[in-house]
Every structure is written in C-alpha cells, then in structure tokens.
Design a protein around this motif. Structure first.
Motif, PDB file in Angstrom:
ATOM      1  N   PRO A   1       0.786  -1.406  -0.001  1.00 51.12           N
ATOM      2  CA  PRO A   1      -0.064   0.110  -0.059  1.00 51.12           C
ATOM      3  C   PRO A   1       0.868   1.340   0.045  1.00 51.12           C
ATOM      4  N   GLU A   2       1.911   1.354   0.562  1.00 53.18           N
ATOM      5  CA  GLU A   2       2.849   2.530   0.679  1.00 53.18           C
ATOM      6  C   GLU A   2       3.653   2.666  -0.764  1.00 53.18           C
ATOM      7  N   ASP A   3       3.410   1.724  -1.629  1.00 53.48           N
ATOM      8  CA  ASP A   3       3.899   2.264  -2.877  1.00 53.48           C
ATOM      9  C   ASP A   3       2.772   2.954  -3.975  1.00 53.48           C
ATOM     10  N   THR A   4       1.765   3.207  -3.004  1.00 57.28           N
ATOM     11  CA  THR A   4       0.813   4.090  -3.638  1.00 57.28           C
ATOM     12  C   THR A   4       1.138   5.648  -4.114  1.00 57.28           C
ATOM     13  N   ALA A   5       0.884   6.086  -5.489  1.00 62.30           N
ATOM     14  CA  ALA A   5       1.815   7.027  -5.661  1.00 62.30           C
ATOM     15  C   ALA A   5       1.479   7.609  -7.197  1.00 62.30           C
ATOM     16  N   VAL A   6       1.689   8.691  -7.584  1.00 64.06           N
ATOM     17  CA  VAL A   6       1.933   8.917  -9.076  1.00 64.06           C
ATOM     18  C   VAL A   6       3.272   8.686  -9.443  1.00 64.06           C
ATOM     19  N   TYR A   7       3.667   7.778 -10.606  1.00 63.30           N
ATOM     20  CA  TYR A   7       4.885   7.523 -10.937  1.00 63.30           C
ATOM     21  C   TYR A   7       5.166   8.311 -12.195  1.00 63.30           C
ATOM     22  N   TYR A   8       6.340   8.774 -12.295  1.00 61.31           N
ATOM     23  CA  TYR A   8       7.016   9.649 -13.173  1.00 61.31           C
ATOM     24  C   TYR A   8       8.303   8.951 -13.809  1.00 61.31           C
ATOM     25  N   CYS A   9       8.325   9.204 -15.236  1.00 64.30           N
ATOM     26  CA  CYS A   9       9.628   8.879 -15.682  1.00 64.30           C
ATOM     27  C   CYS A   9      10.405  10.280 -16.033  1.00 64.30           C
ATOM     28  N   ALA A  10      11.633  10.386 -16.088  1.00 67.72           N
ATOM     29  CA  ALA A  10      12.582  11.478 -16.369  1.00 67.72           C
ATOM     30  C   ALA A  10      13.691  10.884 -17.026  1.00 67.72           C
ATOM     31  N   ALA A  11      14.064  12.083 -17.692  1.00 66.22           N
ATOM     32  CA  ALA A  11      15.391  12.005 -18.616  1.00 66.22           C
ATOM     33  C   ALA A  11      16.468  12.904 -18.281  1.00 66.22           C
ATOM     34  N   ASP A  12      17.452  12.441 -17.835  1.00 69.11           N
ATOM     35  CA  ASP A  12      18.837  13.292 -17.449  1.00 69.11           C
ATOM     36  C   ASP A  12      19.986  13.093 -18.423  1.00 69.11           C
ATOM     37  N   ARG A  13      20.205  14.372 -19.007  1.00 63.46           N
ATOM     38  CA  ARG A  13      21.168  14.598 -20.293  1.00 63.46           C
ATOM     39  C   ARG A  13      22.628  14.040 -19.931  1.00 63.46           C
ATOM     40  N   ALA A  14      22.773  14.115 -18.300  1.00 63.80           N
ATOM     41  CA  ALA A  14      24.138  13.810 -17.932  1.00 63.80           C
ATOM     42  C   ALA A  14      24.213  12.419 -17.704  1.00 63.80           C
ATOM     43  N   ALA A  15      24.598  11.591 -18.906  1.00 60.10           N
ATOM     44  CA  ALA A  15      24.635  10.124 -19.210  1.00 60.10           C
ATOM     45  C   ALA A  15      25.629   9.606 -18.625  1.00 60.10           C
ATOM     46  N   GLY A  16      26.678  10.307 -17.952  1.00 60.70           N
ATOM     47  CA  GLY A  16      27.752   9.517 -17.207  1.00 60.70           C
ATOM     48  C   GLY A  16      27.553   9.286 -15.706  1.00 60.70           C
ATOM     49  N   GLN A  17      26.407   9.690 -15.318  1.00 60.46           N
ATOM     50  CA  GLN A  17      26.231   9.421 -14.069  1.00 60.46           C
ATOM     51  C   GLN A  17      24.781   9.278 -13.852  1.00 60.46           C
ATOM     52  N   ILE A  18      24.450   8.579 -13.012  1.00 57.25           N
ATOM     53  CA  ILE A  18      23.163   8.241 -12.429  1.00 57.25           C
ATOM     54  C   ILE A  18      22.780   9.084 -10.910  1.00 57.25           C
ATOM     55  N   ARG A  19      21.846  10.081 -11.269  1.00 57.66           N
ATOM     56  CA  ARG A  19      21.409  11.128 -10.082  1.00 57.66           C
ATOM     57  C   ARG A  19      20.117  10.730  -9.599  1.00 57.66           C
ATOM     58  N   VAL A  20      19.656  10.909  -8.216  1.00 59.58           N
ATOM     59  CA  VAL A  20      18.646  10.638  -7.402  1.00 59.58           C
ATOM     60  C   VAL A  20      17.816  12.045  -7.192  1.00 59.58           C
ATOM     61  N   VAL A  21      18.409  13.292  -7.770  1.00 60.65           N
ATOM     62  CA  VAL A  21      17.648  14.557  -7.295  1.00 60.65           C
ATOM     63  C   VAL A  21      16.877  14.819  -8.345  1.00 60.65           C
ATOM     64  N   PRO A  22      15.271  14.962  -8.112  1.00 58.51           N
ATOM     65  CA  PRO A  22      14.805  15.282  -9.070  1.00 58.51           C
ATOM     66  C   PRO A  22      15.083  16.644 -10.175  1.00 58.51           C
ATOM     67  N   THR A  23      15.739  17.670  -9.287  1.00 58.95           N
ATOM     68  CA  THR A  23      16.008  18.747 -10.022  1.00 58.95           C
ATOM     69  C   THR A  23      17.296  18.568 -11.198  1.00 58.95           C
ATOM     70  N   SER A  24      17.899  17.307 -10.911  1.00 57.75           N
ATOM     71  CA  SER A  24      18.884  17.071 -12.032  1.00 57.75           C
ATOM     72  C   SER A  24      18.410  16.544 -13.182  1.00 57.75           C
ATOM     73  N   TYR A  25      17.095  16.202 -13.475  1.00 53.33           N
ATOM     74  CA  TYR A  25      16.701  15.666 -14.499  1.00 53.33           C
ATOM     75  C   TYR A  25      16.049  16.727 -15.542  1.00 53.33           C
ATOM     76  N   ASP A  26      16.327  16.566 -16.667  1.00 49.98           N
ATOM     77  CA  ASP A  26      15.777  17.806 -17.898  1.00 49.98           C
ATOM     78  C   ASP A  26      14.277  17.712 -18.291  1.00 49.98           C
TER      79      ASP A  26
END
Length: 125
Positions: A88-113
């Motif tokens: 039940p705690e997985d209930t949410a709106v799920y979003y996909c996002a694209a980050d042009r900084a392909a060389g690293q994986i980032r977890v901060v939403p503002t990093s995604y373009d």
C-alpha cells in the motif's frame, strides 16, 4: 520537442505486480539516463530507480530494492519499471524523467531535464 509518456498504472491488490512503461520522443534516447520517481499525496517527489543510457547500470532506492526492476529498449525509445510485491505504501503517481548527464546516475529530481505527466499506481490492502 521532447515528450515522455508513461503508461501501465492502475489499481492492484497488495502483493500484485505492474509494469510501467515510458515512451520517449524528441531526444537521442540512448544518451540519457532514465529515472523513475514517485509522489504520494502530501509528500515530496522521491527517487525510485534509474538506468544508464546503455542499460548496463541500474540503481534503486532502498525502499524498492529486490521488488522493482528497471530496463530499457533503446531501439523503441522506451524504459520500463517492473513493480512486484506491491505494498500500500507504493501508492503514488509514478513519473519517468530523462537526465542528459549520461555519465552518472543522479537521484535528485532537479537534476533531470525532462518529465512525463505521470501514471497513478494505487495499491489496496
């Protein structure tokens, strides 16, 4: 014009599974790290999972490790989030996002373009 369109959300009982998809257009898909985030009512948007441009590297939030998997099909410009053992705690709106900084994986939403419009996942107990 970049577009990300999520699909696959729905209402599911606890313990069930869903497969979310995100179709991308208007960008060189393989150049982008693709991330999945979610936002529950009254809560901040949180990182769920991400996958590198070539699909070789994945990263997950601790809360979903072992239950969620992320994959991509660069030939179809699509990224997937397989969600198993839903809670039940997985209930949410799920979003996909694209980050042009392909060389690293980032977890901060503002990093995604670029962001999709989201797809609702509701888990009943």
């Amino acid at each position: 014009q970049v577009q990300l369109v999520e699909s696959g959300g729905g209402l599911v009982q606890a313990g069930g599974s869903l497969r979310l998809s995100c179709a991308a257009s208007g960008l060189t898909f393989s150049y982008f790290v693709m991330g999945w985030f979610r936002q529950a009512p009254g809560k901040e948007r949180e990182f769920v999972a991400a996958i590198s441009g070539n699909g070789a590297i994945t990263y997950f939030a601790d809360s979903v490790k072992g239950r969620f998997t992320v994959s991509r099909d660069n030939a179809k410009n699509t990224v997937f989030l397989q969600i198993n053992s839903l809670k039940p705690e997985d209930t949410a709106v799920y979003y996909c996002a694209a980050d042009r900084a392909a060389g690293q994986i980032r977890v901060v939403p503002t990093s995604y373009d670029y962001w999709g419009q989201g797809t609702q996942v509701t888990v009943s107990s």
